[in-house]
Design a protein around this motif. Structure first.
Motif, PDB file in Angstrom:
ATOM      1  N   SER A 174      24.259   6.821  45.567  1.00  0.00           N
ATOM      2  CA  SER A 174      23.255   6.697  44.489  1.00  0.00           C
ATOM      3  C   SER A 174      23.919   6.860  43.125  1.00  0.00           C
ATOM      4  CB  SER A 174      22.163   7.755  44.648  1.00  0.00           C
ATOM      5  OG  SER A 174      21.581   7.660  45.917  1.00  0.00           O
ATOM      6  N   ALA A 175      24.871   7.790  43.042  1.00  0.00           N
ATOM      7  CA  ALA A 175      25.564   8.013  41.762  1.00  0.00           C
ATOM      8  C   ALA A 175      26.321   6.757  41.348  1.00  0.00           C
ATOM      9  CB  ALA A 175      26.525   9.188  41.898  1.00  0.00           C
ATOM     10  N   ARG A 176      26.980   6.130  42.323  1.00  0.00           N
ATOM     11  CA  ARG A 176      27.751   4.912  42.044  1.00  0.00           C
ATOM     12  C   ARG A 176      26.825   3.784  41.549  1.00  0.00           C
ATOM     13  NH1 ARG A 176      32.547   2.720  44.765  1.00  0.00           N
ATOM     14  NH2 ARG A 176      32.453   4.462  46.203  1.00  0.00           N
ATOM     15  N   ILE A 177      25.694   3.591  42.261  1.00  0.00           N
ATOM     16  CA  ILE A 177      24.766   2.517  41.877  1.00  0.00           C
ATOM     17  C   ILE A 177      24.192   2.781  40.481  1.00  0.00           C
ATOM     18  CG2 ILE A 177      22.497   1.513  42.416  1.00  0.00           C
ATOM     19  CD1 ILE A 177      23.254   1.988  45.420  1.00  0.00           C
ATOM     20  N   GLU A 178      23.834   4.045  40.268  1.00  0.00           N
ATOM     21  CA  GLU A 178      23.252   4.437  38.971  1.00  0.00           C
ATOM     22  C   GLU A 178      24.248   4.183  37.826  1.00  0.00           C
ATOM     23  OE1 GLU A 178      19.869   6.654  37.190  1.00  0.00           O
ATOM     24  OE2 GLU A 178      20.200   5.503  38.991  1.00  0.00           O
ATOM     25  N   GLU A 179      25.506   4.539  38.054  1.00  0.00           N
ATOM     26  CA  GLU A 179      26.523   4.379  37.009  1.00  0.00           C
ATOM     27  C   GLU A 179      26.780   2.897  36.726  1.00  0.00           C
ATOM     28  OE1 GLU A 179      30.441   4.134  35.065  1.00  0.00           O
ATOM     29  OE2 GLU A 179      29.951   3.350  37.037  1.00  0.00           O
ATOM     30  N   GLN A 180      26.807   2.087  37.783  1.00  0.00           N
ATOM     31  CA  GLN A 180      27.037   0.654  37.601  1.00  0.00           C
ATOM     32  C   GLN A 180      25.891   0.021  36.831  1.00  0.00           C
ATOM     33  OE1 GLN A 180      27.824  -0.664  41.577  1.00  0.00           O
ATOM     34  NE2 GLN A 180      30.031  -0.275  41.405  1.00  0.00           N
ATOM     35  N   ARG A 181      24.689   0.501  37.126  1.00  0.00           N
ATOM     36  CA  ARG A 181      23.512  -0.007  36.418  1.00  0.00           C
ATOM     37  C   ARG A 181      23.639   0.321  34.913  1.00  0.00           C
ATOM     38  NH1 ARG A 181      18.801   1.852  34.929  1.00  0.00           N
ATOM     39  NH2 ARG A 181      19.214   3.919  35.735  1.00  0.00           N
ATOM     40  N   CYS A 182      24.069   1.534  34.631  1.00  0.00           N
ATOM     41  CA  CYS A 182      24.228   1.950  33.228  1.00  0.00           C
ATOM     42  C   CYS A 182      25.296   1.095  32.536  1.00  0.00           C
ATOM     43  CB  CYS A 182      24.652   3.412  33.149  1.00  0.00           C
ATOM     44  SG  CYS A 182      23.338   4.552  33.575  1.00  0.00           S
ATOM     45  N   ARG A 183      26.385   0.833  33.238  1.00  0.00           N
ATOM     46  CA  ARG A 183      27.455   0.065  32.608  1.00  0.00           C
ATOM     47  C   ARG A 183      27.050  -1.384  32.358  1.00  0.00           C
ATOM     48  NH1 ARG A 183      32.854  -0.113  35.091  1.00  0.00           N
ATOM     49  NH2 ARG A 183      31.892   0.854  36.901  1.00  0.00           N
ATOM     50  N   LYS A 184      26.281  -1.931  33.300  1.00  0.00           N
ATOM     51  CA  LYS A 184      25.811  -3.304  33.084  1.00  0.00           C
ATOM     52  C   LYS A 184      24.914  -3.363  31.864  1.00  0.00           C
ATOM     53  CE  LYS A 184      26.381  -5.539  37.487  1.00  0.00           C
ATOM     54  NZ  LYS A 184      25.861  -5.773  38.799  1.00  0.00           N
ATOM     55  N   ARG A 185      24.086  -2.312  31.745  1.00  0.00           N
ATOM     56  CA  ARG A 185      23.196  -2.265  30.584  1.00  0.00           C
ATOM     57  C   ARG A 185      24.018  -2.164  29.296  1.00  0.00           C
ATOM     58  NH1 ARG A 185      18.671   2.011  31.197  1.00  0.00           N
ATOM     59  NH2 ARG A 185      19.668   3.178  29.580  1.00  0.00           N
ATOM     60  N   LEU A 186      25.057  -1.355  29.357  1.00  0.00           N
ATOM     61  CA  LEU A 186      25.926  -1.194  28.181  1.00  0.00           C
ATOM     62  C   LEU A 186      26.568  -2.540  27.808  1.00  0.00           C
ATOM     63  CD1 LEU A 186      27.536   0.576  26.136  1.00  0.00           C
ATOM     64  CD2 LEU A 186      29.245   0.875  27.922  1.00  0.00           C
ATOM     65  N   GLU A 187      27.079  -3.239  28.803  1.00  0.00           N
ATOM     66  CA  GLU A 187      27.730  -4.526  28.516  1.00  0.00           C
ATOM     67  C   GLU A 187      26.736  -5.537  27.967  1.00  0.00           C
ATOM     68  OE1 GLU A 187      30.222  -5.867  31.760  1.00  0.00           O
ATOM     69  OE2 GLU A 187      31.063  -3.858  31.926  1.00  0.00           O
ATOM     70  N   SER A 188      25.501  -5.417  28.438  1.00  0.00           N
ATOM     71  CA  SER A 188      24.478  -6.308  27.913  1.00  0.00           C
ATOM     72  C   SER A 188      24.170  -5.985  26.439  1.00  0.00           C
ATOM     73  CB  SER A 188      23.219  -6.166  28.781  1.00  0.00           C
ATOM     74  OG  SER A 188      22.136  -6.771  28.167  1.00  0.00           O
ATOM     75  N   VAL A 189      24.127  -4.673  26.145  1.00  0.00           N
ATOM     76  CA  VAL A 189      23.905  -4.259  24.739  1.00  0.00           C
ATOM     77  C   VAL A 189      25.041  -4.797  23.866  1.00  0.00           C
ATOM     78  CG1 VAL A 189      23.781  -2.279  23.168  1.00  0.00           C
ATOM     79  CG2 VAL A 189      22.558  -2.209  25.331  1.00  0.00           C
ATOM     80  N   ILE A 190      26.267  -4.685  24.388  1.00  0.00           N
ATOM     81  CA  ILE A 190      27.426  -5.193  23.621  1.00  0.00           C
ATOM     82  C   ILE A 190      27.272  -6.698  23.385  1.00  0.00           C
ATOM     83  CG2 ILE A 190      29.928  -5.622  23.702  1.00  0.00           C
ATOM     84  CD1 ILE A 190      30.177  -3.040  25.366  1.00  0.00           C
ATOM     85  N   GLU A 191      26.975  -7.420  24.465  1.00  0.00           N
ATOM     86  CA  GLU A 191      26.915  -8.884  24.391  1.00  0.00           C
ATOM     87  C   GLU A 191      25.890  -9.359  23.373  1.00  0.00           C
ATOM     88  OE1 GLU A 191      26.104 -10.649  28.158  1.00  0.00           O
ATOM     89  OE2 GLU A 191      26.509 -12.687  27.450  1.00  0.00           O
ATOM     90  N   HIS A 192      24.766  -8.650  23.300  1.00  0.00           N
ATOM     91  CA  HIS A 192      23.698  -9.109  22.413  1.00  0.00           C
ATOM     92  C   HIS A 192      23.723  -8.452  21.041  1.00  0.00           C
ATOM     93  CE1 HIS A 192      22.190 -10.189  26.481  1.00  0.00           C
ATOM     94  NE2 HIS A 192      21.965 -11.320  25.834  1.00  0.00           N
ATOM     95  N   HIS A 193      24.693  -7.606  20.837  1.00  0.00           N
ATOM     96  CA  HIS A 193      24.775  -6.950  19.526  1.00  0.00           C
ATOM     97  C   HIS A 193      25.292  -7.964  18.499  1.00  0.00           C
ATOM     98  CE1 HIS A 193      25.833  -4.114  16.367  1.00  0.00           C
ATOM     99  NE2 HIS A 193      25.144  -3.195  17.025  1.00  0.00           N
ATOM    100  N   PRO A 194      24.641  -8.054  17.326  1.00  0.00           N
ATOM    101  CA  PRO A 194      25.073  -9.066  16.349  1.00  0.00           C
ATOM    102  C   PRO A 194      26.522  -8.889  15.895  1.00  0.00           C
ATOM    103  CG  PRO A 194      23.383  -7.593  15.447  1.00  0.00           C
ATOM    104  CD  PRO A 194      23.462  -7.328  16.906  1.00  0.00           C
ATOM    105  N   ARG A 195      27.023  -7.660  15.923  1.00  0.00           N
ATOM    106  CA  ARG A 195      28.399  -7.452  15.453  1.00  0.00           C
ATOM    107  C   ARG A 195      29.431  -7.920  16.467  1.00  0.00           C
ATOM    108  NH1 ARG A 195      30.620  -1.943  13.392  1.00  0.00           N
ATOM    109  NH2 ARG A 195      32.563  -3.085  13.220  1.00  0.00           N
ATOM    110  N   TRP A 196      29.016  -7.981  17.731  1.00  0.00           N
ATOM    111  CA  TRP A 196      29.993  -8.337  18.756  1.00  0.00           C
ATOM    112  C   TRP A 196      30.590  -9.723  18.521  1.00  0.00           C
ATOM    113  CZ3 TRP A 196      33.682  -7.163  21.653  1.00  0.00           C
ATOM    114  CH2 TRP A 196      34.149  -8.039  22.637  1.00  0.00           C
TER     115      TRP A 196
END
Lengths: 215, 296
Positions: A174-196
């Motif tokens: 569960s910890a592994r799945i939860e962490e991967q979910r968080c990282r995907k969300r982070l990468e999505s935030v990066i991808e859609h950030h106007p500064r990126w």
């Protein structure tokens, strides 16, 4: 754990293999050890600062020093400089910046009073600074502590079992799945950030070529 | 292997040499993969920033544990402080009995405060033993002590009045700190005008010299400087403050203040200091100094 016999090369090696248990213990040792702090205090005091200034500069310099070593921005060259000398360079630069921001003109600051003979400082600081500034911006946009804690613990190389225990998740999977979910969300935030897009366009080559420890 | 995982393993140098070469070949021609790699690196930077922030938080916890060995430093000075207190008690008794036996002329307590081996001033048994002739280079550099007992010119009298003024930093005991050097300095400075301080400061200055680190030496020079001011040896005082390089605000004020006693000779340096003194923490004292010098 006994650190007195450790060499700079030992510490660099710990950073290189990202042995966070050793690194964290060593940082605590450094933080509580007198001579690094005392030298910071002497320098800040001798240049128009007080003890509180020294405390602040010491804390943020040690965190920067740690981050630079994590980034592989220091390699050992015993003939030219030590980790401590490198730390004092960070202290000096940080304090001079503070003095400049306070517009202090009266003090006769002699930056060269610190031995600045430090080698191995890979000076492509631009991309690191850009990424740090971007990181601060992104972190403000990630709500809650849960994801940050999970990602930090993983970054610090704790095992999934330890992470699950520390965060209070039922099992490792569960910890592994939860962490991967968080990282995907982070990468999505990066991808859609106007500064990126801007960063990617301006620093594409740096981002593709920067590598840890010159490997 | 999923692309995302492959990138992570590439960044962690966890791919086999063949896989790494294959990945790099694909990376060279695949812009989508390139941007994915870029985003992963940005994510790594964010992790690093997370750690940076977390480390600052941890330091606050370590602070709470109070393991910083200031206590150890104090402990290393403790024997000297005990010796100082005992010597003060012995000397106090000595002077008391001496004064009971024969009323003496006014005591000059701070004379020879740096050089304890002054047989005329101190009993032999209280003087630190330098009989082996081993003196540090710093001892050799200290200027000779000399007290000017002649009538002072008006300028010097006015400057000394400024030095002793109730709002001066000397009377506020300077900038207080909590390090051992500050403790010893504050203690010595606050006792400087006390007759017993001669004995106390002999021991304190010896202790500071023995300790010999930069922080203590810095304070020792300041204390010597103040002692020389009270001995009216202003050039020697200025030399002491100037030895503290780079000059702190405090030392720079006292250095230029001492130079002002010989204004004719040091006019250029003192005037430059006053001109730039608006931003100085001692600007109030600098204004008063300017006022005194203007009258001249």
């Amino acid at each position: 754990m006994q650190f007195k016999t450790w060499t700079d090369a030992d510490i660099i090696a710990a950073y290189k293999r990202q042995d966070m248990e050793v690194i964290n213990a060593f940082l605590k040792h450094l933080y509580c050890r007198s001579d690094w702090y005392r030298d910071t205090l002497s320098y800040v005091r001798a240049n128009s600062g007080n003890e509180q200034d020294a405390e602040d500069v010491f804390q943020s310099s040690l965190a920067d020093w740690d981050q630079n070593l994590m980034d592989g921005k220091f390699t050992v060259n015993p003939e030219k400089g030590s980790l401590k000398a490198y730390f004092m360079v960070i202290v000096r630069n940080k304090w001079l910046n503070i003095l400049r921001s306070r517009k202090v003109k009266f003090a006769e600051i002699k930056p060269d009073s610190i031995d600045v003979a430090v080698s191995g400082f890979t000076n492509n600081g631009d991309i690191y600074e850009v990424l740090r500034s971007f990181a601060r911006e992104i972190l403000e946009q990630i709500p809650g502590k849960h994801c940050k804690t999970l990602m930090l613990l993983r970054y610090e190389k704790y095992s999934w079992k330890q992470i699950a225990e520390m965060v209070g998740i039922s099992n490792e999977q569960s910890a592994r799945i939860e962490e991967q979910r968080c990282r995907k969300r982070l990468e999505s935030v990066i991808e859609h950030h106007p500064r990126w897009k801007i960063i990617w366009e301006e620093h594409k080559e740096d981002l593709l070529n920067m590598d840890r420890y010159g490997n | 292997m999923e692309t995302s995982e492959k990138i992570e393993r590439y960044l962690a140098h966890d791919l086999s040499p063949d896989d790494r070469l294959a990945f790099e070949a694909e990376l060279a021609v695949n812009p989508v993969l390139q941007e994915m790699l870029g985003r992963k690196r940005a994510a790594q930077a964010i992790m690093a920033q997370l750690r940076h922030d977390a480390l600052i938080e941890r330091m606050k916890q370590w602070d709470a544990e109070k393991k910083r060995p200031v206590v150890v430093q104090n402990a290393s000075l403790l024997p000297w402080i005990i010796v100082a207190v005992l010597l003060v008690a012995v000397l106090g008794a000595y002077y008391y009995f001496k004064s009971v036996e024969s009323p003496s002329p006014e005591v000059q307590p701070i004379k020879n405060v740096e050089n304890p081996v002054d047989q005329a001033q101190y009993p032999r048994e209280t003087a630190p033993d330098n009989s082996d002739g081993t003196q540090s280079p710093k001892q050799a550099q200290d200027p000779p002590l000399a007290s000017t007992e002649t009538a002072l010119p008006r300028l010097s009298r006015e400057l000394l009045a400024l030095y002793s003024a109730p709002n001066s930093t000397l009377s506020q005991e300077g900038v207080k700190g909590s390090g051992p050097a500050d403790d010893i300095f504050d203690q010595a400075l606050s006792n400087l005008k006390n007759p017993d301080s001669a004995a106390l400061n002999v021991v304190l200055l010896s202790a500071m010299k023995t300790r010999g680190d930069a922080d203590i030496e810095y304070r020792r020079q300041e204390l010597l400087g103040h002692s020389y001011i009270l001995l009216k040896n202003f050039q020697a005082a200025a030399d002491c403050f100037k030895k503290n390089s780079p000059l702190s605000a405090e030392s720079s004020w006292y250095y230029h203040f001492c130079l002002a006693f010989d204004y004719e000779k040091n006019k250029k340096e003192v005037d430059a200091f006053i001109t730039n003194g608006q931003q100085h923490p001692y600007s109030e004292q600098i204004t008063a100094l300017a006022r005194i010098l203007k009258k001249k």
